[in-house]
Design a protein around this motif. Structure first.
Motif, short mmCIF file in Angstrom:
data_model
loop_
_atom_site.label_atom_id
_atom_site.label_comp_id
_atom_site.label_asym_id
_atom_site.label_seq_id
_atom_site.Cartn_x
_atom_site.Cartn_y
_atom_site.Cartn_z
N TYR A 1 4.14 4.06 -6.96
CA TYR A 1 4.91 2.96 -7.53
C TYR A 1 4.17 1.64 -7.31
O TYR A 1 3.12 1.61 -6.68
CB TYR A 1 6.31 2.92 -6.92
CG TYR A 1 7.06 4.21 -7.06
CD1 TYR A 1 7.62 4.57 -8.28
CD2 TYR A 1 7.18 5.10 -5.98
CE1 TYR A 1 8.29 5.79 -8.42
CE2 TYR A 1 7.84 6.31 -6.12
CZ TYR A 1 8.41 6.64 -7.34
OH TYR A 1 9.06 7.83 -7.49
N SER A 2 4.74 0.57 -7.80
CA SER A 2 4.10 -0.74 -7.65
C SER A 2 5.14 -1.79 -7.27
O SER A 2 6.35 -1.57 -7.41
CB SER A 2 3.40 -1.14 -8.95
OG SER A 2 4.34 -1.22 -10.02
N THR B 1 9.01 -0.74 -8.31
CA THR B 1 9.40 0.15 -9.41
C THR B 1 9.92 1.48 -8.89
O THR B 1 10.17 2.40 -9.66
CB THR B 1 8.20 0.40 -10.34
OG1 THR B 1 7.13 1.01 -9.58
CG2 THR B 1 7.70 -0.90 -10.97
N MET B 2 10.09 1.59 -7.59
CA MET B 2 10.55 2.84 -6.97
C MET B 2 12.05 3.02 -7.20
O MET B 2 12.84 2.18 -6.81
CB MET B 2 10.24 2.82 -5.47
CG MET B 2 10.50 4.12 -4.75
SD MET B 2 9.88 4.00 -3.03
CE MET B 2 10.45 5.54 -2.35
N PRO B 3 12.48 4.12 -7.82
CA PRO B 3 13.91 4.33 -8.14
C PRO B 3 14.68 4.91 -6.96
O PRO B 3 14.93 6.11 -6.88
CB PRO B 3 13.84 5.31 -9.31
CG PRO B 3 12.61 6.13 -9.02
CD PRO B 3 11.63 5.20 -8.35
N TYR B 4 15.09 4.04 -6.04
CA TYR B 4 15.69 4.49 -4.79
C TYR B 4 16.90 5.39 -5.00
O TYR B 4 17.06 6.41 -4.33
CB TYR B 4 16.08 3.27 -3.96
CG TYR B 4 16.56 3.61 -2.56
CD1 TYR B 4 15.78 4.36 -1.70
CD2 TYR B 4 17.79 3.15 -2.10
CE1 TYR B 4 16.20 4.65 -0.41
CE2 TYR B 4 18.22 3.43 -0.81
CZ TYR B 4 17.42 4.19 0.02
OH TYR B 4 17.85 4.48 1.28
N ASP C 1 0.82 -1.21 0.00
CA ASP C 1 0.00 0.00 0.00
C ASP C 1 0.85 1.26 0.00
O ASP C 1 0.49 2.27 -0.63
CB ASP C 1 -0.94 0.01 1.21
CG ASP C 1 -2.09 -0.98 1.05
OD1 ASP C 1 -2.35 -1.40 -0.10
OD2 ASP C 1 -2.71 -1.34 2.06
N THR C 2 1.98 1.22 0.71
CA THR C 2 2.84 2.39 0.77
C THR C 2 3.46 2.68 -0.59
O THR C 2 3.49 3.84 -1.03
CB THR C 2 3.95 2.21 1.82
OG1 THR C 2 3.35 2.10 3.10
CG2 THR C 2 4.90 3.39 1.81
N TYR C 3 3.95 1.66 -1.25
CA TYR C 3 4.49 1.87 -2.60
C TYR C 3 3.41 2.46 -3.51
O TYR C 3 3.67 3.37 -4.31
CB TYR C 3 5.00 0.55 -3.19
CG TYR C 3 6.35 0.11 -2.66
CD1 TYR C 3 7.48 0.91 -2.81
CD2 TYR C 3 6.49 -1.10 -1.99
CE1 TYR C 3 8.72 0.51 -2.32
CE2 TYR C 3 7.72 -1.51 -1.50
CZ TYR C 3 8.83 -0.70 -1.66
OH TYR C 3 10.06 -1.10 -1.18
#
Length: 341
Positions: free
Chosen positions: A95-96, A167-170, A88-90
């Motif tokens: 993002y997913s 898919t989050m670009p850290y 849920d946070t992403y």
């Protein structure tokens, strides 16, 4: 997932299923506690490796919304983690989570309130009271049913995912998630820490000191810092002494205990200041890692568990207080809050 962790979580699920039908079964509740304790003991064995201690301390700030137990479990299941959050946070961040992710399980204790029913002199769960009995309990002038305690009866299992499974670009955004303290902006954070110290009812003085950079005295409720320190160096010492003032309140009436177990108190304070410093992106010396590694090798499960819990809880407390004092200055910090209270 780590095989040992997976087996433990499966056992927890089995016992939880039995407890649904027999929630007052003391043996099942004890079995659940023992499974969780064994899981933690296995997780703590990681710290026979100094690199695991570094990873743990480096990321206390990153995961300061997660409990001590869950920080241990995250490291135990995925030692190469960098950032974790729930599905849920992403999603809220835009993002997913990728298909077939390597999920990480976290645990939340489920507590039930027990009440003393003075009509029958028996302990009961609040949830088992009928509507009329709940009204009696809520009435402060009626002592027929009163609060007794909270009891751990089960564990809820949740799932989080490492950023590599999303898919989050850290690498592109990590500098926006956390502050970065330098000598140029250190005074702002020094001011924040000074306010935290004063909020904790400690006096703060800057005086000439010989042979030391600072100290904390519970006898006078005072922290003294060398007046020669400036910038990041000053902030580091303030953090160390603040750690003492928050973590070691038992020394207020028992200074002899400090002399007897000085190593533990200094390791804890140094590890706390190290963890907070890493969150602030300060270049911290690795001395505290060596101290904690050396200390942990000679301690049994309970002693190490207590020290690490202190380090995590006080570090997270300080970080939250600094964030609150600097919220109009630094980047927004709003990471996963669910399931970890």
């Amino acid at each position: 997932m780590n095989t040992v962790a997976k087996e433990s979580f499966n056992k927890i699920k089995e016992v939880k299923a039995k407890l649904r039908d027999d929630k007052n079964n003391v043996k099942l509740q004890e079995e659940l506690l023992n499974i969780n304790k064994e899981l933690k003991e296995n997780a703590l064995k990681m710290f026979s490796d100094e690199s695991a201690i570094k990873k743990f301390l480096d990321n206390i700030g990153v995961f300061n919304n997660y409990t001590y137990n869950n920080q241990l479990l995250i490291l135990f299941q995925k030692p190469d983690y960098s950032f974790v959050a729930s599905f849920d946070t992403y999603k809220k961040l835009g993002y997913s989570v990728k298909r077939n992710p390597d999920s990480i399980t976290i645990v939340r204790p489920v507590m039930l309130t027990t009440v003393l029913d003075n009509r029958t002199n028996e302990l009961r769960y609040y949830s088992d009271l009928n509507k009329e009995e709940k009204e009696i309990y809520k009435n402060r002038n009626d002592d027929r049913i009163v609060y007794h305690s909270k009891k751990l009866v089960s564990f809820a299992l949740g799932t989080v995912f490492d950023i590599t499974d999303s898919t989050m670009p850290y690498e592109e955004i990590k500098d926006k998630l956390y502050p970065k303290v330098t000598d140029e902006n250190a005074d702002y954070y020094i001011d924040a820490v000074e306010k935290v110290i004063k909020d904790n009812h400690f006096n703060l003085e800057y005086n000439p000191l010989q042979g030391k950079e600072g100290y904390c005295t519970f006898k006078e409720n005072k922290i003294v810092i060398s007046d020669k320190l400036t910038g990041v160096a000053k902030l580091k010492v303030l953090l160390h002494e603040l750690a003492h003032s928050l973590a070691h309140t038992n020394l207020k009436d028992n200074y002899a205990d400090y002399k007897k177990d000085r190593g533990r108190y200094e390791v804890e304070a140094e590890a706390i200041s190290y963890s907070v410093g890493k969150f602030l992106n300060i270049n911290m010396a690795d001395d505290s890692l060596a101290y904690l590694y050396s200390y942990s090798k000679n301690k049994d499960f309970e002693e190490l568990d207590n020290s690490l819990k202190t380090i995590v809880e006080i570090s997270s407390n300080i970080i939250k207080k600094i964030n609150d004092k600097t919220k109009n200055f630094q980047f927004d910090y709003n990471i996963d809050n669910e399931m970890v209270k």
